[in-house]
Design a protein around this motif. Structure first.
Motif, short mmCIF file in Angstrom:
data_model
loop_
_atom_site.label_atom_id
_atom_site.label_comp_id
_atom_site.label_asym_id
_atom_site.label_seq_id
_atom_site.Cartn_x
_atom_site.Cartn_y
_atom_site.Cartn_z
N PRO A 114 71.21 17.83 71.59
CA PRO A 114 70.52 17.65 70.28
C PRO A 114 70.24 18.75 69.74
O PRO A 114 69.56 19.66 70.44
N ASP A 115 70.48 19.06 68.59
CA ASP A 115 70.11 20.45 67.73
C ASP A 115 69.37 20.00 66.45
O ASP A 115 70.07 19.46 65.72
N LYS A 116 68.42 20.60 65.88
CA LYS A 116 67.83 20.24 64.64
C LYS A 116 68.40 20.63 63.62
O LYS A 116 68.57 19.98 62.66
N ASP A 147 71.34 18.43 62.68
CA ASP A 147 70.85 17.17 62.21
C ASP A 147 70.92 17.15 60.75
O ASP A 147 71.05 16.09 60.13
N TYR A 148 70.71 18.38 59.96
CA TYR A 148 70.35 18.36 58.79
C TYR A 148 71.67 19.14 58.14
O TYR A 148 72.05 18.69 56.69
N TYR A 188 74.62 26.62 69.58
CA TYR A 188 73.32 26.21 69.31
C TYR A 188 72.50 27.13 68.30
O TYR A 188 72.66 28.16 68.41
N SER A 189 71.29 26.51 67.92
CA SER A 189 70.38 27.22 67.20
C SER A 189 69.72 28.29 68.03
O SER A 189 69.24 29.39 67.67
#
Length: 385
Positions: free
Chosen positions: A143-145, A148-149, A302-303
């Motif tokens: 999961p990566d924030k 998600d957006y 990934y961030s």
């Protein structure tokens, strides 16, 4: 009657011209007739050729006009002296400048070999790590924030690589145009090698799953050593870019190599470009910033990969240049920056650099001696004029 007068020319601020003027003024008494010879002819004096000035009736006005004429004459003489004066040019010898900023190309060659070896070693680590990447069906993306957006844009990663190629090309041209390219070049090669060595460590110790279902990874070779060698050679020949189709392996996520090159190229361009080229700096910054953002928009890293890549690049660059530009820190006992593992390498590369490297541009190719002599002659004639 003799009257000494001291007149100083105020027009020359540096050298005051002092002249002593003695004027013999002979006035004849109009009431006393000139002496006569025996034949009655009056005697002729050299001064008799001058007719009595009209200012005799006004002696103050005549003295003022004479003084003005003398001042004009002295000013013209002093101006001529200044025009024909020989100026002495005092310049710092080139040998002394060379002692403060020695080129030492052999050290630059060592730094280049170091960077070249680390880049080759990186391709080996990528090939090794690729065999350990878990399958997408077994280990889904973490999961990566940001993901998600922001939805994925397929062409965004192409923008990243194009921006990176433009920045690297601009930096190479700027590096070749710098006068002290040997010093700046070995700094660049050392930082590239060090940052990619850090990347090899982080990739090897922690293998992350692919950040998106869209990624296509090449099949694993397991014990096929020959196939792995061909993959290494293919990755090197294509520069590790997706544009060239050479990068089909997965696992080189932590941290982002594209972020390193985008950020490091801009930092060098900013550090070694003059202040008046602000438009050039802003252009390069926009390329770097948009390229880094497009990495995330394309969901290729990934961030955390981008964040760690940015922090590692900027901090290493700033630490190194703080040590290089602040000579008091090199031997300071309480300097914590000297506790880095690469401090001995830093002293090897920067030992003889005794001053801050100025931003001076020069021709990348040395002119022949005949051309340099003609340039000096033309330059000297232009200065005399």
């Amino acid at each position: 009657m003799a009257a000494p007068q001291l007149i100083q020319d105020d027009d020359d601020d540096d050298d005051a011209v002092r002249l002593h003027v003695e004027a013999n003024v002979t006035t004849a008494n109009p009431d006393t007739p000139p002496p006569r010879l025996a034949n009655g002819t009056p005697t002729r004096h050299a001064s008799s050729s001058f007719s009595p000035p009209a200012t005799e009736k006004h002696p103050e006005r005549g003295g003022l006009s004479g003084l003005l004429k003398q001042n004009q004459l002295i000013r013209s003489l002093s101006g001529g002296l200044r025009r024909h004066c020989d100026y002495v040019k005092i310049a710092v010898p080139e040998d002394e400048r060379a002692d403060l900023l020695p080129a030492e190309w052999w050290k630059t060659g060592v730094a280049f070999l170091y960077a070249l070896f680390i880049l080759f070693f990186t391709t080996v680590i990528i090939t090794v790590v690729h065999e350990r990447v878990p399958d997408k069906s077994v280990s889904p993306p973490l999961p990566d924030k940001f993901f998600d957006y922001v939805d994925r844009v397929p062409w965004a990663f192409t923008v990243t690589e194009v921006n990176g190629l433009i920045l690297v090309g601009l930096w190479l041209v700027q590096l070749l145009a710098l006068k002290h390219k040997a010093i700046v070049g070995r700094r660049c090669f050392f930082l590239i090698g060090t940052l990619y060595m850090y990347r090899c460590v982080t990739m090897y110790i922690t293998t992350l799953p692919v950040p998106g279902k869209h990624m296509v990874c090449a099949p694993k070779l397991y014990n096929d050593s020959t196939g792995k060698i061909w993959r290494i050679l293919r990755l090197i020949s294509g520069g590790g870019l997706s544009l060239t189709g050479s990068h089909l392996m997965c696992g080189d996520f932590l941290y982002s190599g594209h972020t390193v090159m985008l950020t490091l190229s801009y930092l060098f361009i900013q550090e070694y470009s003059p202040r008046w080229m602000w438009w050039y700096r802003w252009f390069c910054w926009s390329l770097s910033a948009s390229g880094v953002v497009c990495i995330l928009v394309a969901h290729e890293h990934y961030s955390i990969d981008v964040v760690i890549g940015y922090i590692a690049t900027t901090r290493t660059f700033w630490w190194y240049h703080t040590m290089a530009n602040t000579h008091a820190l090199r031997q300071a006992p309480n300097n914590f920056l000297s506790r880095t593992w690469w401090n001995p390498v830093f002293h090897f590369l920067e030992r003889n650099v005794q001053t801050e490297v100025p931003v001076v541009f020069s021709l990348p190719v040395t002119l022949p001696s005949s051309c340099r002599q003609r340039y000096r002659i033309v330059e000297g004639v232009g200065r005399e004029e």
